[in-house]
Design an enzyme around this catalytic site. Structure first.
Site, short mmCIF file in Angstrom:
data_model
loop_
_atom_site.label_atom_id
_atom_site.label_comp_id
_atom_site.label_asym_id
_atom_site.label_seq_id
_atom_site.Cartn_x
_atom_site.Cartn_y
_atom_site.Cartn_z
CB CYS A 1 86.09 12.17 67.89
SG CYS A 1 87.27 13.46 67.45
CE1 TYR B 1 83.12 17.92 62.74
CE2 TYR B 1 84.81 17.01 61.30
CZ TYR B 1 83.96 16.88 62.37
OH TYR B 1 83.93 15.70 63.08
#
Length: 314
Positions: free
Chosen positions: A51, A182
């Site tokens: 992440c 994203y």
């Protein structure tokens, strides 16, 4: 509701990804005025190598030499409908602090009514038995200064004289690059995807130009903004270029950004925080709506240890 979105509750009717806010925003302070006093061994960081948001906190913990002060446990990079899990495996482990099987247990103990998405990083307080913060932004700042009495590191990643400029550039990089990949990758309409992709590359072009005449984003010394950008750049060619369709250019195609990436990667301790196996397996296997075969690509092969020549810049 967009049923084929990666996170339906964070998707607009137009097909745009709208990231949820951080759920827990308490602070650890040096003087304890927040109710969470800085202490060695009291706090534990739950993270994923995969992440980028967690990676930021791992980097600051490393730079500030807080490994012996703040413990850390890494979750399995493969996340399913149950969320982040603690399992034994290469680069990840069981939870030695609470014996949690899933990070969601920490969220429920902190707030039994919590129904949002469970995210990393999360800083756990072993005294009050709750999450102090799951905000990477806040945790970077806490690690930068709140634990100074326990470390010999004297880096200041948020110097007072640059704070307004740092905040402004952080916002630009977050909106267009960090979250921009994203927005492109999780878009569920062509128009939304193209808008996000073009914004992303316009921003990368601007950053490449900025780095032509300066070693780091604000000059000869790195600050937190450099590490906020680094975590996206290090994942870009391996994941975002193909998996998220951010494919106008690669980072290796940018003369200044690629040298800058290598420069940051070669700083003592940083390579230890980069786990491309976890990164690739997480994205390509977990996002099976984007990659239904769950095949993980073998490349790219990037030489991040090659000389970067940026020492001459001021």
């Amino acid at each position: 509701m967009i049923v084929d979105a990666q996170f339906p509750d964070e998707q607009t009717a137009e097909g745009e990804f709208k990231r949820q806010g951080d759920a827990f925003r308490s602070w650890v302070t040096a003087d304890g005025s927040s109710g969470y006093p800085a202490a060695s061994g009291r706090y534990h960081l739950y993270v994923s190598w995969a992440c980028p948001w967690a990676h930021r906190t791992i980097i600051v913990r490393k730079l500030m030499r807080l490994e012996a002060v703040i413990g850390m446990t890494v979750v399995d990079p493969i996340r399913d409908e149950r969320g982040w899990a603690f399992r034994e495996g290469p680069g990840h482990s069981l939870d030695p602090i609470n014996g949690f099987q899933f990070l969601s247990e920490a969220y429920r103990l902190t707030d039994s009514r919590y129904r949002g998405r469970v995210t990393v990083p999360a800083l756990w307080d072993t005294v009050t038995k709750r999450i102090v913060s799951n905000s990477d932004d806040d945790l970077m700042r806490m690690f930068n200064s709140a634990f100074n009495q326990f470390t010999e590191s004297r880096f200041d990643l948020y110097p007072e004289r640059l704070r307004r400029d740092i905040d402004d550039l952080n916002e630009f990089i977050y909106e267009n690059v960090n979250n921009g990949v994203y927005r492109a990758g999780f878009a569920t309409s062509q128009r939304v995807y193209e808008k996000a992709a073009h914004r992303l590359f316009d921003a990368l072009d601007q950053l490449d130009t900025r780095l032509k005449s300066r070693r780091y984003l604000f000059g000869p010394e790195f600050v937190e903004t450099d590490w906020r950008l680094f975590v996206t750049l290090i994942r870009f060619d391996a994941v975002y270029h193909g998996h998220f369709k951010c494919n106008i250019r690669r980072i290796i195609d940018y003369p200044n950004l690629f040298g800058y990436l290598r420069d940051l990667y070669q700083i003592d301790g940083i390579a230890e925080t980069v786990n491309l196996d976890h990164i690739k397996r997480h994205y390509y296997i977990t996002h099976d709506d984007i990659n239904p075969t769950r095949i993980v690509p073998v490349g790219p092969h990037l030489d991040l240890t090659a000389p970067h020549g940026r020492e001459r810049l001021s």
